[in-house]
Design an enzyme around this catalytic site. Structure first.
Site, PDB file in Angstrom:
ATOM      1  CG  HIS A  13      -1.897   1.046   1.354  1.00 29.10           C
ATOM      2  ND1 HIS A  13      -2.114   1.773   2.498  1.00 29.10           N
ATOM      3  CD2 HIS A  13      -2.786   1.523   0.441  1.00 29.10           C
ATOM      4  CE1 HIS A  13      -3.099   2.630   2.308  1.00 29.10           C
ATOM      5  NE2 HIS A  13      -3.520   2.502   1.059  1.00 29.10           N
ATOM      6  CG  HIS A  55      -3.705   9.419   0.269  1.00 24.06           C
ATOM      7  ND1 HIS A  55      -4.516  10.171   1.094  1.00 24.06           N
ATOM      8  CD2 HIS A  55      -4.328   8.222   0.138  1.00 24.06           C
ATOM      9  CE1 HIS A  55      -5.564   9.452   1.449  1.00 24.06           C
ATOM     10  NE2 HIS A  55      -5.479   8.265   0.880  1.00 24.06           N
TER      11      HIS A  55
HETATM   12  O1  G3P Z   1      -6.468   1.560  -3.310  1.00 28.25           O
HETATM   13  C1  G3P Z   1      -6.890   1.126  -2.080  1.00 28.25           C
HETATM   14  C2  G3P Z   1      -6.621   2.110  -0.971  1.00 28.25           C
HETATM   15  O2  G3P Z   1      -5.416   2.763  -1.182  1.00 28.25           O
HETATM   16  C3  G3P Z   1      -7.732   3.107  -0.846  1.00 28.25           C
HETATM   17  O3  G3P Z   1      -7.588   3.966   0.244  1.00 28.25           O
HETATM   18  O4  G3P Z   1      -7.156   6.216   1.136  1.00 28.25           O
HETATM   19  O5  G3P Z   1      -5.349   4.527   1.152  1.00 28.25           O
HETATM   20  O6  G3P Z   1      -6.062   5.546  -0.987  1.00 28.25           O
HETATM   21  P1  G3P Z   1      -6.479   5.111   0.382  1.00 28.25           P
HETATM   22 MG    MG Z   2      -4.817   4.437  -2.394  1.00 28.61          MG
END
Ligand code: G3P
Ligand code: MG
Length: 245
Positions: A13, A55
């Site tokens: 992530h 982000h």
């Molecule tokens: O792509 C999945 C996840 O990254 C979505 O949440 O807020 O971490 O971008 P966020």
């Molecule tokens: Mg994401």
């Protein structure tokens, strides 16, 4: 893993979760060092239309800049420090363009999940620009990038612009009409908060012919349970605790 679904199950992530500054090339390298061969990252547009990784809508949390990210040109964004907020070890780390990440991931055999994360009001422009850039950057690559978004407007533009790139629809909460929504935008997968998932949802998504991904289980026991249930993609911060197999 099949030819139609070439993606590894374990996905780092934002590059490497919290171990390195999120959405930077340095983070991708940390995820790789922990044997992750797929990364998820967030992409939006600079004021002059360059796709880059960030982000938040604003620069404040993860750079030394201030205000909305799309208020600056790429030349201005490229001068920001996207590493010092995390730790001194990463001082001077740049915001990467999608192009820089494409070059690194293709050279190292790392699959990409590009989350299209538009600044508010720029959903359609961002969906189209990211899809167009991704098509050009990954042309001829072994594994196409998997596009995803919470924005159906952005996904619709991605479909119209580069229909050959696979699309995944993101939901914080899975709506009852998810089959219609995925079908309308010709998606290949559904991606949701791991706490939304139970074996019935896994069975329903698979029965409808889609893959199921989730974010962001960070407890190895939770991740193992999701894998037992048949979840196809585990997007995690815990790249040091959850080992890809
Ligand atoms: O792509 C999945 C996840 O990254 C979505 O949440 O807020 O971490 O971008 P966020
Ligand atoms: Mg994401």
């Amino acid at each position: 893993m099949s030819a139609a679904w070439p993606y590894p199950r374990y996905i780092a992530h934002r590059g490497a979760g919290k171990l390195a500054p999120e959405n930077t090339l340095a983070a991708m390298r940390v995820g790789y060092a922990h044997r992750y061969r797929m990364v998820e990252f967030d992409v939006k547009l600079s004021g002059d239309g360059v796709p880059f990784l960030l982000h938040d809508d604003t620069l404040d949390r993860t750079t030394d800049g201030r205000g909305r990210a799309d208020a600056l040109t790429w030349a201005e964004l490229a001068k920001l420090d996207a590493g010092s907020w995390h730790s001194a070890a990463y001082a001077g780390e740049m915001l990467p363009t999608l192009g820089a990440i494409a070059r690194w991931s293709i050279a190292n055999g790392v699959a990409c999940n590009i989350e299209i994360k538009p600044c508010p009001g720029r959903e359609r422009t961002t969906g189209a620009a990211v899809a167009l850039d991704a098509r050009a950057l990954w042309r001829g690559a072994a594994i196409a990038p998997l596009l995803s978004s919470f924005s159906e407007e952005a996904l619709a533009e991605a479909l119209a612009t580069a229909p050959e790139l696979p699309r995944t629809m993101l939901f914080e909460h899975v709506p009852a009409d998810w089959p219609q929504r995925l079908a309308r935008l010709q998606c290949v997968a559904l991606d949701t908060d791991y706490r939304e998932i139970d074996p019935d949802l896994v069975a329903a998504v698979h029965a409808a012919g889609y893959k199921l991904l989730c974010y962001t289980p960070n407890d190895p026991a939770h991740a193992a349970e999701l894998v037992r249930w048949g979840v196809d993609g585990i997007i995690t911060d815990a790249v040091d605790a959850i080992r890809p197999v």
